[in-house]
Design a protein around this motif. Structure first.
Motif, PDB file in Angstrom:
ATOM      1  N   PHE A   1       2.388   5.924  -3.710  1.00 16.29           N
ATOM      2  CA  PHE A   1       3.234   6.744  -4.562  1.00 16.29           C
ATOM      3  C   PHE A   1       2.877   6.588  -6.040  1.00 16.29           C
ATOM      4  CE2 PHE A   1       5.921   6.787  -0.788  1.00 16.29           C
ATOM      5  CZ  PHE A   1       6.310   8.121  -0.754  1.00 16.29           C
ATOM      6  N   GLY A   2       2.159   5.530  -6.351  1.00 14.53           N
ATOM      7  CA  GLY A   2       1.730   5.349  -7.734  1.00 14.53           C
ATOM      8  C   GLY A   2       0.367   5.950  -8.003  1.00 14.53           C
ATOM      9  N   GLY A   3      -0.222   6.588  -6.985  1.00 15.92           N
ATOM     10  CA  GLY A   3      -1.515   7.230  -7.158  1.00 15.92           C
ATOM     11  C   GLY A   3      -2.656   6.507  -6.471  1.00 15.92           C
ATOM     12  N   GLY A   4      -2.320   5.569  -5.595  1.00 20.63           N
ATOM     13  CA  GLY A   4      -3.359   4.807  -4.906  1.00 20.63           C
ATOM     14  C   GLY A   4      -4.043   5.547  -3.775  1.00 20.63           C
TER      15      GLY A   4
ATOM     16  N   CYS B   1      -4.190  -4.812  -0.717  1.00 29.10           N
ATOM     17  CA  CYS B   1      -3.787  -5.056  -2.110  1.00 29.10           C
ATOM     18  C   CYS B   1      -4.342  -6.399  -2.555  1.00 29.10           C
ATOM     19  CB  CYS B   1      -2.261  -5.050  -2.234  1.00 29.10           C
ATOM     20  SG  CYS B   1      -1.470  -3.510  -1.760  1.00 29.10           S
ATOM     21  N   GLY B   2      -5.604  -6.446  -2.860  1.00 25.95           N
ATOM     22  CA  GLY B   2      -6.219  -7.685  -3.310  1.00 25.95           C
ATOM     23  C   GLY B   2      -6.267  -7.755  -4.825  1.00 25.95           C
ATOM     24  N   TRP B   3      -6.986  -8.761  -5.330  1.00 24.60           N
ATOM     25  CA  TRP B   3      -6.998  -8.989  -6.773  1.00 24.60           C
ATOM     26  C   TRP B   3      -7.614  -7.836  -7.558  1.00 24.60           C
ATOM     27  CZ3 TRP B   3      -3.931 -12.396  -8.747  1.00 24.60           C
ATOM     28  CH2 TRP B   3      -3.557 -13.518  -8.003  1.00 24.60           C
ATOM     29  N   LEU B   4      -8.716  -7.276  -7.108  1.00 21.59           N
ATOM     30  CA  LEU B   4      -9.359  -6.190  -7.852  1.00 21.59           C
ATOM     31  C   LEU B   4      -8.433  -4.983  -7.963  1.00 21.59           C
ATOM     32  CD1 LEU B   4     -13.048  -6.238  -6.514  1.00 21.59           C
ATOM     33  CD2 LEU B   4     -12.174  -7.109  -8.701  1.00 21.59           C
ATOM     34  N   ALA B   5      -7.849  -4.584  -6.836  1.00 22.67           N
ATOM     35  CA  ALA B   5      -6.961  -3.415  -6.832  1.00 22.67           C
ATOM     36  C   ALA B   5      -5.707  -3.664  -7.657  1.00 22.67           C
ATOM     37  CB  ALA B   5      -6.594  -3.059  -5.387  1.00 22.67           C
ATOM     38  N   THR B   6      -5.143  -4.854  -7.529  1.00 23.39           N
ATOM     39  CA  THR B   6      -3.889  -5.157  -8.219  1.00 23.39           C
ATOM     40  C   THR B   6      -4.080  -5.268  -9.727  1.00 23.39           C
ATOM     41  OG1 THR B   6      -3.057  -6.342  -6.276  1.00 23.39           O
ATOM     42  CG2 THR B   6      -1.987  -6.803  -8.383  1.00 23.39           C
ATOM     43  N   ILE B   7      -5.082  -6.019 -10.150  1.00 20.64           N
ATOM     44  CA  ILE B   7      -5.323  -6.204 -11.586  1.00 20.64           C
ATOM     45  C   ILE B   7      -5.640  -4.872 -12.263  1.00 20.64           C
ATOM     46  CG2 ILE B   7      -6.876  -7.249 -13.284  1.00 20.64           C
ATOM     47  CD1 ILE B   7      -7.082  -9.678 -11.431  1.00 20.64           C
ATOM     48  N   SER B   8      -6.460  -4.058 -11.598  1.00 17.22           N
ATOM     49  CA  SER B   8      -6.826  -2.765 -12.188  1.00 17.22           C
ATOM     50  C   SER B   8      -5.636  -1.829 -12.302  1.00 17.22           C
ATOM     51  CB  SER B   8      -7.923  -2.099 -11.357  1.00 17.22           C
ATOM     52  OG  SER B   8      -7.459  -1.815 -10.051  1.00 17.22           O
ATOM     53  N   PHE B   9      -4.595  -2.018 -11.445  1.00 17.11           N
ATOM     54  CA  PHE B   9      -3.443  -1.113 -11.458  1.00 17.11           C
ATOM     55  C   PHE B   9      -2.396  -1.517 -12.488  1.00 17.11           C
ATOM     56  CE2 PHE B   9      -0.225   1.693  -9.544  1.00 17.11           C
ATOM     57  CZ  PHE B   9      -1.033   2.766  -9.240  1.00 17.11           C
ATOM     58  N   PHE B  10      -2.516  -2.704 -13.076  1.00 17.56           N
ATOM     59  CA  PHE B  10      -1.567  -3.128 -14.113  1.00 17.56           C
ATOM     60  C   PHE B  10      -1.614  -2.199 -15.325  1.00 17.56           C
ATOM     61  CE2 PHE B  10      -0.915  -7.282 -12.089  1.00 17.56           C
ATOM     62  CZ  PHE B  10       0.422  -7.495 -12.397  1.00 17.56           C
ATOM     63  N   SER B  11      -2.745  -1.560 -15.577  1.00 15.48           N
ATOM     64  CA  SER B  11      -2.867  -0.662 -16.724  1.00 15.48           C
ATOM     65  C   SER B  11      -2.217   0.694 -16.464  1.00 15.48           C
ATOM     66  CB  SER B  11      -4.348  -0.478 -17.089  1.00 15.48           C
ATOM     67  OG  SER B  11      -5.074   0.057 -15.981  1.00 15.48           O
ATOM     68  N   TYR B  12      -1.877   0.964 -15.179  1.00 16.14           N
ATOM     69  CA  TYR B  12      -1.251   2.240 -14.836  1.00 16.14           C
ATOM     70  C   TYR B  12       0.264   2.105 -14.628  1.00 16.14           C
ATOM     71  CZ  TYR B  12      -6.032   3.847 -14.020  1.00 16.14           C
ATOM     72  OH  TYR B  12      -7.356   4.167 -14.170  1.00 16.14           O
ATOM     73  N   ASN B  13       0.668   1.098 -13.877  1.00 17.66           N
ATOM     74  CA  ASN B  13       2.084   0.927 -13.571  1.00 17.66           C
ATOM     75  C   ASN B  13       2.350  -0.551 -13.288  1.00 17.66           C
ATOM     76  OD1 ASN B  13       4.668   0.865 -12.127  1.00 17.66           O
ATOM     77  ND2 ASN B  13       4.496   3.103 -12.053  1.00 17.66           N
TER      78      ASN B  13
ATOM     79  N   CYS C   1       0.829  -1.216   0.000  1.00 19.09           N
ATOM     80  CA  CYS C   1       0.000   0.000   0.000  1.00 19.09           C
ATOM     81  C   CYS C   1       0.860   1.261   0.000  1.00 19.09           C
ATOM     82  CB  CYS C   1      -0.932  -0.010   1.213  1.00 19.09           C
ATOM     83  SG  CYS C   1      -2.304  -1.171   1.069  1.00 19.09           S
ATOM     84  N   PHE C   2       2.046   1.171   0.614  1.00 17.23           N
ATOM     85  CA  PHE C   2       2.975   2.311   0.605  1.00 17.23           C
ATOM     86  C   PHE C   2       3.446   2.593  -0.816  1.00 17.23           C
ATOM     87  CE2 PHE C   2       7.331   4.024   0.968  1.00 17.23           C
ATOM     88  CZ  PHE C   2       7.051   5.182   1.689  1.00 17.23           C
ATOM     89  N   VAL C   3       3.823   1.547  -1.541  1.00 12.52           N
ATOM     90  CA  VAL C   3       4.236   1.702  -2.942  1.00 12.52           C
ATOM     91  C   VAL C   3       3.051   2.142  -3.798  1.00 12.52           C
ATOM     92  CG1 VAL C   3       5.141   0.478  -4.946  1.00 12.52           C
ATOM     93  CG2 VAL C   3       6.057  -0.028  -2.689  1.00 12.52           C
TER      94      VAL C   3
ATOM     95  N   ILE D   1       4.652  -1.353 -10.014  1.00 10.39           N
ATOM     96  CA  ILE D   1       3.938  -1.216  -8.738  1.00 10.39           C
ATOM     97  C   ILE D   1       2.896  -2.326  -8.595  1.00 10.39           C
ATOM     98  CG2 ILE D   1       2.329   0.241  -7.443  1.00 10.39           C
ATOM     99  CD1 ILE D   1       3.808   2.663  -8.468  1.00 10.39           C
ATOM    100  N   ALA D   2       2.238  -2.672  -9.681  1.00 13.48           N
ATOM    101  CA  ALA D   2       1.232  -3.736  -9.644  1.00 13.48           C
ATOM    102  C   ALA D   2       1.871  -5.074  -9.280  1.00 13.48           C
ATOM    103  CB  ALA D   2       0.531  -3.832 -10.995  1.00 13.48           C
ATOM    104  N   LEU D   3       3.094  -5.303  -9.735  1.00  6.59           N
ATOM    105  CA  LEU D   3       3.796  -6.540  -9.384  1.00  6.59           C
ATOM    106  C   LEU D   3       4.127  -6.588  -7.894  1.00  6.59           C
ATOM    107  CD1 LEU D   3       6.223  -6.963 -12.431  1.00  6.59           C
ATOM    108  CD2 LEU D   3       4.214  -8.363 -11.871  1.00  6.59           C
ATOM    109  N   VAL D   4       4.480  -5.419  -7.328  1.00  2.00           N
ATOM    110  CA  VAL D   4       4.717  -5.348  -5.879  1.00  2.00           C
ATOM    111  C   VAL D   4       3.422  -5.639  -5.128  1.00  2.00           C
ATOM    112  CG1 VAL D   4       5.389  -3.847  -3.962  1.00  2.00           C
ATOM    113  CG2 VAL D   4       6.627  -3.728  -6.132  1.00  2.00           C
ATOM    114  N   MET D   5       2.316  -5.087  -5.616  1.00  4.37           N
ATOM    115  CA  MET D   5       1.016  -5.315  -4.985  1.00  4.37           C
ATOM    116  C   MET D   5       0.572  -6.761  -5.122  1.00  4.37           C
ATOM    117  SD  MET D   5      -0.874  -1.846  -6.393  1.00  4.37           S
ATOM    118  CE  MET D   5      -2.498  -2.370  -5.829  1.00  4.37           C
ATOM    119  N   LEU D   6       1.080  -7.446  -6.147  1.00  7.02           N
ATOM    120  CA  LEU D   6       0.690  -8.827  -6.380  1.00  7.02           C
ATOM    121  C   LEU D   6       1.175  -9.762  -5.267  1.00  7.02           C
ATOM    122  CD1 LEU D   6      -0.703 -10.767  -8.391  1.00  7.02           C
ATOM    123  CD2 LEU D   6       1.524 -11.027  -9.524  1.00  7.02           C
TER     124      LEU D   6
END
Length: 223
Positions: free
Chosen positions: A60-63, A129-141, A55-57, A144-149
């Motif tokens: 910084f990516g706009g979360g 950082c669950g599946w909905l938040a992580t998958i949706s963030f792959f289109s932005y960064n 969540c910290f990362v 960061i999405a890999l860290v959330m994964l």
């Protein structure tokens, strides 16, 4: 009464352990499962810590700061509360064959399973950082999405293992002949906190389990 030894704290911290924990006092037939529940609690706590990093990362990516703030609260609140509210009851239940503590464990741990499932889903704005938040963030960064994964996979593992553990312990409880009426009787009489009654119950449970395990068993090749 044994001196508290958990959590183990460094000498420079002006606090003392609050609980006594020694798996050697758990009957041998339950010791392995009790240790697994302790390891599950440790995994859950580690997942909340990794989620905080995710969540910290993410912030910084706009979360947003809300997710990071809630992640701090979840870590500080759920780590001690899960130990006290569901691990300690199952520890005591295995130690003394207490129906009251089994019932308390089931009541709290079912909520824990539900929370773990919600955390693995990852509703945005809930501090996880669950599946909905992580998958949706792959289109932005993607980085960061890999860290959330990482915490996402850990939340999924906690939810799955929690459900399996709940099922196994419930099956054992039903097979032991315990019931809600027995738990109510323990509560009414105060037997659930009487060390002498606990010792007698533990001995009776050990004998019953030995009889059960000594009965003929069928292996997989015979099925």
């Amino acid at each position: 009464m044994a001196e508290p030894n958990f959590p183990p704290l460094p000498g420079f911290i002006p606090l003392k352990p609050c609980f006594y924990q020694d798996f050697d006092e758990i009957p041998e037939m339950h010791r392995s499962m009790c240790k697994k529940m302790y390891h599950l609690w440790m995994l859950n706590s580690a997942t909340l810590a990794v989620n905080l990093i995710g969540c910290f990362v993410w912030m910084f990516g706009g979360g947003g700061v809300t997710n990071f703030g809630l992640a701090i609260i979840w870590l500080l609140m759920f780590t001690p509360c899960s130990y006290v509210c569901w691990f300690r009851p199952i520890y005591k239940a295995f130690k003394s064959d207490s129906s009251f503590n089994f019932m308390l464990f089931f009541f709290v741990f079912m909520a824990q399973v539900g929370i773990s499932i919600i955390q693995s889903i990852g509703i945005p704005g809930w501090g996880v950082c669950g599946w909905l938040a992580t998958i949706s963030f792959f289109s932005y960064n993607i980085l960061i999405a890999l860290v959330m994964l990482v915490p996402t996979i850990m939340f999924t593992a906690v939810a799955s293992l929690s459900f399996i553990a709940l099922t196994k312990i419930h099956n054992f409880y039903r097979g032991s002949g315990a019931s809600m009426s027995k738990a109510q009787e323990e509560w009414a009489t105060g037997a659930w906190k009487n060390p002498h009654v606990q010792e007698a119950a533990m001995g009776a449970a050990a004998g019953a389990m030995q009889d059960q395990y000594s009965s003929p068993q069928y292996n997989d090749n015979q099925m």
